[in-house]
Design a protein around this motif. Sequence first.
Motif, short mmCIF file in Angstrom:
data_model
loop_
_atom_site.label_atom_id
_atom_site.label_comp_id
_atom_site.label_asym_id
_atom_site.label_seq_id
_atom_site.Cartn_x
_atom_site.Cartn_y
_atom_site.Cartn_z
N LYS A 180 0.83 -1.21 0.00
CA LYS A 180 0.00 0.00 0.00
C LYS A 180 0.86 1.25 0.00
N ALA A 181 0.67 2.07 -1.02
CA ALA A 181 1.44 3.31 -1.10
C ALA A 181 1.02 4.25 0.02
N PRO A 182 1.97 4.90 0.68
CA PRO A 182 1.62 5.84 1.75
C PRO A 182 1.10 7.15 1.17
N MET A 183 0.34 7.87 1.96
CA MET A 183 -0.08 9.21 1.57
C MET A 183 1.08 10.15 1.87
N LEU A 184 1.78 10.57 0.82
CA LEU A 184 2.93 11.46 1.00
C LEU A 184 2.49 12.88 1.34
N GLY A 185 1.26 13.22 0.98
CA GLY A 185 0.76 14.56 1.25
C GLY A 185 -0.58 14.76 0.58
N PHE A 186 -0.98 15.99 0.44
CA PHE A 186 -2.21 16.31 -0.27
C PHE A 186 -2.04 17.65 -0.97
N ILE A 187 -2.83 17.84 -2.01
CA ILE A 187 -2.82 19.10 -2.75
C ILE A 187 -4.00 19.93 -2.27
N ARG A 242 -3.89 9.79 -8.76
CA ARG A 242 -3.93 8.32 -8.74
C ARG A 242 -2.70 7.77 -9.42
N HIS A 243 -2.17 6.66 -8.90
CA HIS A 243 -1.04 5.95 -9.50
C HIS A 243 0.18 6.86 -9.69
N GLY A 244 0.43 7.73 -8.69
CA GLY A 244 1.60 8.59 -8.71
C GLY A 244 1.45 9.87 -9.51
N ARG A 245 0.28 10.11 -10.08
CA ARG A 245 0.07 11.29 -10.91
C ARG A 245 -1.04 12.17 -10.33
N TYR A 298 -2.70 12.66 -2.03
CA TYR A 298 -1.72 12.11 -2.96
C TYR A 298 -0.97 10.96 -2.29
N SER A 299 -1.06 9.77 -2.87
CA SER A 299 -0.38 8.59 -2.35
C SER A 299 0.58 8.05 -3.39
N SER A 300 1.78 7.66 -2.95
CA SER A 300 2.78 7.12 -3.87
C SER A 300 3.94 6.55 -3.08
N PHE A 301 4.60 5.54 -3.64
CA PHE A 301 5.88 5.10 -3.10
C PHE A 301 6.96 6.07 -3.57
#
Length: 371
Positions: free
Chosen positions: A54-61, A101-104, A361-364
């Motif tokens: 599961k990709a972590p939530m790195l932040g939000f816009i 989604r999916h890093g974008r 925003y979630s991504s590895f």
Amino acid sequence: MAEALTDDLVEEILLRLAPDDPVSLVRAAAVCMRWRRVASTRSFRRGFARRHRKAPMLGFIANLRDGHEGDRYDYVARFVRATRFRPFCPERRHRRALDARHGRVLLTTVPWKPTLEVWDPVTGELRELPSMPQTVTSWNAAVVCAAHGACDHLDCRRGPFLVVLLDSGPEMMHLFVYSSETGAWSEPIFGPPSPTYGVEMVPTALVGNALYFLIDATESILKYDLAARSVSVIFMPTGFTSDFAALTTTEDGVLGFAKLEKSTVEDGGLLGSSRVKCELRLLSMHPGPDGYVTWAENGSIELGSLLNVDASIESDYVAFAHGVGIFFVGTEDAWFSIDLKSGRVMEEDYGNGDTQSIVPYSSFYTPGSFS
């Protein structure tokens, strides 16, 4: 000591680091050139994603207005960190984030004629899409990996992607699909008659091969099947009314939604006083064998006692981070994140400006993510 370890042992050590603390992996990779080389390979990126799933939530816009009152050109999409990850360019002026989604992240220019852009906060890459295929009125759009059904979405940020544009025309709804492989928009895919209240410009939800859009003042949901290229409409529960609702998803792939509800209740005082009670109601959708759906209550969250506020809670916006189960709720003065699993509540610092909406925003992130 570092030189005595084999590459396999180095990789095993690095794979065990927490994905929600990307700085720890970057620092570990800086031990020496060999450790950095191991952490920067594509095989390590894939292995790191597979290990943690599961990709972590790195932040939000945060979509902000940060100028003077009455200034039409003060829009900004600002990346707000939830971890120690820092994007190359944390602000996009005259932009609004629509979806992630999916890093974008999918952006649109504002307030002029909308132009869509796809942004990767990790690499800093920004790709402008061709002009929309027609003049849009009430619309929304979503970004998604193009390999629907054939990708685990653990490391597909470099692969092809699709942007699905939904527009509520004068009579019929239309969908157009942009492909990064062809660099062009598709012919229109015709949907049902246009709803009375148009399309809600809020983040979409992806469940399996289907994208879901909120439409008609959140009274119904439009489903677009990416594989079959078919469109259908799902209606909310009978008697459902809401100023705002957010689409949600569960770990086992169930679509749902959350809505804010305010009510006046007696507080038990001697003088018969009352207070405003604000709840976040959670519901989930369950398709039946005949194609019809039913909705089930999944509980509620009383926000007043949780956030220590009540009447100041705004009822026009709530956001949900898919995959990590975090809600964002706004008040008159602040935004709060609520982690459903841990119960942690945090007031978020998004800097100066009036926040209009939030897109998680979630991504590895690994040292080789930007190479």
